[in-house]
Design a protein around this motif. Structure first.
Motif, short mmCIF file in Angstrom:
data_model
loop_
_atom_site.label_atom_id
_atom_site.label_comp_id
_atom_site.label_asym_id
_atom_site.label_seq_id
_atom_site.Cartn_x
_atom_site.Cartn_y
_atom_site.Cartn_z
N SER A 36 0.87 -1.18 0.00
CA SER A 36 0.00 0.00 0.00
C SER A 36 0.90 1.22 0.00
O SER A 36 2.13 1.09 -0.01
CB SER A 36 -0.91 0.00 1.24
OG SER A 36 -0.15 0.28 2.40
N ASP A 37 0.31 2.41 0.04
CA ASP A 37 1.15 3.60 0.08
C ASP A 37 1.97 3.67 1.37
O ASP A 37 2.95 4.36 1.45
CB ASP A 37 0.33 4.87 -0.12
CG ASP A 37 -0.76 5.04 0.93
OD1 ASP A 37 -0.98 4.13 1.75
OD2 ASP A 37 -1.41 6.10 0.91
N LEU A 53 7.09 -4.15 6.66
CA LEU A 53 8.45 -4.60 6.32
C LEU A 53 9.29 -3.49 5.72
O LEU A 53 10.51 -3.49 5.86
CB LEU A 53 8.39 -5.77 5.34
CG LEU A 53 7.67 -7.03 5.80
CD1 LEU A 53 7.66 -8.06 4.69
CD2 LEU A 53 8.32 -7.59 7.05
N THR A 54 8.65 -2.57 4.99
CA THR A 54 9.37 -1.46 4.37
C THR A 54 8.62 -0.17 4.67
O THR A 54 7.45 -0.19 5.02
CB THR A 54 9.49 -1.60 2.84
OG1 THR A 54 8.20 -1.46 2.25
CG2 THR A 54 10.12 -2.91 2.45
N SER A 55 9.30 0.93 4.51
CA SER A 55 8.68 2.23 4.74
C SER A 55 7.74 2.60 3.58
O SER A 55 7.57 1.83 2.64
CB SER A 55 9.76 3.29 4.91
OG SER A 55 10.55 3.35 3.74
N GLU A 56 7.19 3.78 3.67
CA GLU A 56 6.23 4.25 2.67
C GLU A 56 6.79 4.16 1.26
O GLU A 56 7.98 4.34 1.05
CB GLU A 56 5.85 5.71 2.96
CG GLU A 56 5.11 5.89 4.24
CD GLU A 56 4.74 7.33 4.50
OE1 GLU A 56 4.78 8.14 3.55
OE2 GLU A 56 4.43 7.65 5.64
N GLN A 84 14.75 -5.70 -1.23
CA GLN A 84 15.32 -6.91 -0.65
C GLN A 84 15.15 -6.83 0.85
O GLN A 84 15.64 -5.89 1.48
CB GLN A 84 16.82 -7.02 -0.99
CG GLN A 84 17.47 -8.28 -0.53
CD GLN A 84 17.06 -9.47 -1.39
OE1 GLN A 84 16.89 -9.36 -2.58
NE2 GLN A 84 16.91 -10.61 -0.75
N ARG A 85 14.44 -7.80 1.42
CA ARG A 85 14.25 -7.82 2.88
C ARG A 85 15.48 -8.39 3.53
O ARG A 85 16.07 -9.37 3.06
CB ARG A 85 13.02 -8.65 3.24
CG ARG A 85 12.79 -8.71 4.72
CD ARG A 85 11.48 -9.30 5.08
NE ARG A 85 11.41 -10.70 4.68
CZ ARG A 85 10.44 -11.51 5.04
NH1 ARG A 85 9.44 -11.08 5.75
NH2 ARG A 85 10.44 -12.75 4.65
N ASP A 86 15.87 -7.79 4.66
CA ASP A 86 17.00 -8.31 5.43
C ASP A 86 16.62 -9.66 5.99
O ASP A 86 15.50 -9.87 6.44
CB ASP A 86 17.34 -7.37 6.58
CG ASP A 86 17.85 -6.03 6.09
OD1 ASP A 86 18.39 -5.97 4.97
OD2 ASP A 86 17.70 -5.04 6.82
#
Length: 88
Positions: A36-37, A53-56, A84-86
Motif C-alpha cells: 500500500s502507500d 516490512l518497508t517504509s512508505e 530486498q528484505r533483510d
C-alpha cells in the motif's frame, strides 16, 4: 481479510489496530504480503495482523510479486521497484 471456513470473514489490522487498504496482495508459499502507500506488509500468522516490512512507497503500486526475501513492485510513475528484505 481472513477466513477459516470461507463464510465468516474478519478484517486484518496492523499492529496498532488500524485497518489497512492494500493496493496489491501477493503470496509466497503460505505467507501473504500486501503493498500500500504505507509500504510492504506481511501477515503475521500468530497475531493475524499486518506487520510493516518497508517504509512508505513513493509511487502508486500497480503490480506486486513476492519471491522469498525479494519484492517487485510495479509502479504507475517509475517502473518496477525491487526491495530486498533483510534476513532475520
Amino acid at each position: 481479510m481472513r477466513s477459516r471456513d470461507g463464510e465468516m470473514w474478519h478484517v486484518l489490522t496492523d499492529t496498532d489496530g488500524q485497518r489497512l487498504v492494500m493496493d496489491r496482495i501477493s503470496v509466497d508459499g503460505i505467507t501473504a504480503y500486501g503493498v500500500s502507500d504505507g509500504g510492504v506488509y506481511q501477515v503475521n500468522h500468530y497475531t493475524n495482523t499486518w506487520e510493516q516490512l518497508t517504509s512508505e512507497l513513493p509511487y502508486t503500486a500497480t503490480a506486486f510479486a513476492a519471491a522469498g526475501d525479494t519484492f517487485y513492485i510495479g509502479t504507475k510513475q517509475n517502473g518496477v521497484l525491487r526491495f530486498q528484505r533483510d534476513n532475520r
